[in-house]
Design a protein around this motif. Sequence first.
Motif, short mmCIF file in Angstrom:
data_model
loop_
_atom_site.label_atom_id
_atom_site.label_comp_id
_atom_site.label_asym_id
_atom_site.label_seq_id
_atom_site.Cartn_x
_atom_site.Cartn_y
_atom_site.Cartn_z
N SER A 56 0.85 -1.19 0.00
CA SER A 56 0.00 0.00 0.00
C SER A 56 0.89 1.24 0.00
O SER A 56 1.95 1.26 0.64
CB SER A 56 -0.86 -0.02 1.27
OG SER A 56 -1.45 1.25 1.50
N GLY A 57 0.47 2.27 -0.70
CA GLY A 57 1.20 3.53 -0.65
C GLY A 57 1.28 4.07 0.76
O GLY A 57 2.29 4.67 1.16
N TRP A 58 0.23 3.82 1.55
CA TRP A 58 0.22 4.29 2.94
C TRP A 58 1.25 3.51 3.76
O TRP A 58 1.85 4.05 4.69
CB TRP A 58 -1.18 4.17 3.54
CG TRP A 58 -2.14 5.01 2.77
CD1 TRP A 58 -3.18 4.58 2.00
CD2 TRP A 58 -2.12 6.44 2.65
NE1 TRP A 58 -3.81 5.64 1.42
CE2 TRP A 58 -3.18 6.80 1.80
CE3 TRP A 58 -1.30 7.44 3.16
CZ2 TRP A 58 -3.46 8.12 1.46
CZ3 TRP A 58 -1.57 8.77 2.83
CH2 TRP A 58 -2.64 9.10 1.99
N THR A 60 4.09 2.40 2.50
CA THR A 60 5.35 3.01 2.10
C THR A 60 5.58 4.31 2.86
O THR A 60 6.68 4.55 3.39
CB THR A 60 5.37 3.25 0.58
OG1 THR A 60 5.07 2.02 -0.09
CG2 THR A 60 6.72 3.76 0.11
N CYS A 61 4.55 5.14 2.95
CA CYS A 61 4.66 6.40 3.71
C CYS A 61 4.97 6.11 5.18
O CYS A 61 5.80 6.80 5.79
CB CYS A 61 3.36 7.20 3.60
SG CYS A 61 3.07 7.96 2.00
N ILE A 87 1.79 13.86 -2.20
CA ILE A 87 2.35 12.50 -2.20
C ILE A 87 2.19 11.97 -3.61
O ILE A 87 1.11 12.08 -4.20
CB ILE A 87 1.61 11.56 -1.24
CG1 ILE A 87 1.70 12.05 0.20
CG2 ILE A 87 2.14 10.13 -1.36
CD1 ILE A 87 0.83 11.26 1.16
N ARG A 88 3.26 11.39 -4.14
CA ARG A 88 3.19 10.75 -5.46
C ARG A 88 3.76 9.34 -5.33
O ARG A 88 4.89 9.18 -4.93
CB ARG A 88 3.99 11.55 -6.49
CG ARG A 88 3.40 12.93 -6.69
CD ARG A 88 3.71 13.57 -8.01
NE ARG A 88 3.24 12.72 -9.11
CZ ARG A 88 4.00 12.44 -10.17
NH1 ARG A 88 5.21 12.92 -10.30
NH2 ARG A 88 3.53 11.67 -11.12
N TRP A 89 2.92 8.37 -5.64
CA TRP A 89 3.35 6.99 -5.70
C TRP A 89 3.75 6.72 -7.15
O TRP A 89 2.90 6.48 -8.01
CB TRP A 89 2.25 6.06 -5.20
CG TRP A 89 1.98 6.26 -3.75
CD1 TRP A 89 2.86 6.04 -2.72
CD2 TRP A 89 0.78 6.73 -3.13
NE1 TRP A 89 2.28 6.34 -1.52
CE2 TRP A 89 1.00 6.78 -1.73
CE3 TRP A 89 -0.46 7.13 -3.61
CZ2 TRP A 89 0.02 7.19 -0.83
CZ3 TRP A 89 -1.43 7.54 -2.71
CH2 TRP A 89 -1.17 7.56 -1.34
N PRO A 92 5.19 0.89 -8.12
CA PRO A 92 4.85 -0.01 -7.02
C PRO A 92 6.07 -0.45 -6.21
O PRO A 92 7.16 -0.62 -6.75
CB PRO A 92 4.21 -1.21 -7.71
CG PRO A 92 3.87 -0.78 -9.08
CD PRO A 92 4.82 0.33 -9.42
N VAL A 134 10.35 5.57 -6.38
CA VAL A 134 9.07 4.92 -6.18
C VAL A 134 8.05 5.82 -5.48
O VAL A 134 6.85 5.63 -5.63
CB VAL A 134 9.19 3.57 -5.41
CG1 VAL A 134 10.05 2.59 -6.20
CG2 VAL A 134 9.73 3.75 -4.02
N ILE A 135 8.54 6.83 -4.73
CA ILE A 135 7.62 7.72 -4.01
C ILE A 135 8.29 9.06 -3.76
O ILE A 135 9.50 9.13 -3.55
CB ILE A 135 7.18 7.09 -2.66
CG1 ILE A 135 6.15 7.98 -1.95
CG2 ILE A 135 8.37 6.78 -1.78
CD1 ILE A 135 5.55 7.35 -0.69
#
Length: 154
Positions: A56-58, A60-61, A87-89, A92, A134-135
């Motif tokens: 999940s992007g969350w 990763t954050c 935020i930019r994902w 993956p 990636v982010i």
Amino acid sequence: MGLSYEDWQVGSRLEVGTHVFTADEIIEFAQRFDPQPFHIDEAAAQASPFGGLIASGWHTCSAMMGMLVRNVLPGSTSMGSPGIEEIRWVRPVRAGDTLRMFNSVLAKRVSASRPDRGIITTLWEGLNQADELVITVRSNVLFGLRSPQTAGQA
């Protein structure tokens, strides 16, 4: 004493730390906070546009925030953040990926209403083991001034 407002320099870039994402960790986080099929079910993830399990992007954050808190903020004058600007994902994050986090200072200013603290605008960047971005996260962080009386010089 840890970092204060005065220690942050516009243009500086700091390597914050690394985090390895495992399939078990990806699934566990997603089951609690973002239970989309491509985060929690390997078969469904294979059939998804991602072609496999992704974090999940969350997640990763959260991993990046953990690195920042553990590796940069201890003993600092951090007062938290008034918010995330963006935020930019970008791509993956997959099981087995090692994320390296960097933090760059884009701008800083002493608060006009509270001159005992300053606002640091930062760019977080997460790169995988292939050095692919990636982010990205643009945010503001409040830091206390070590010497508020010299605020005009900071």
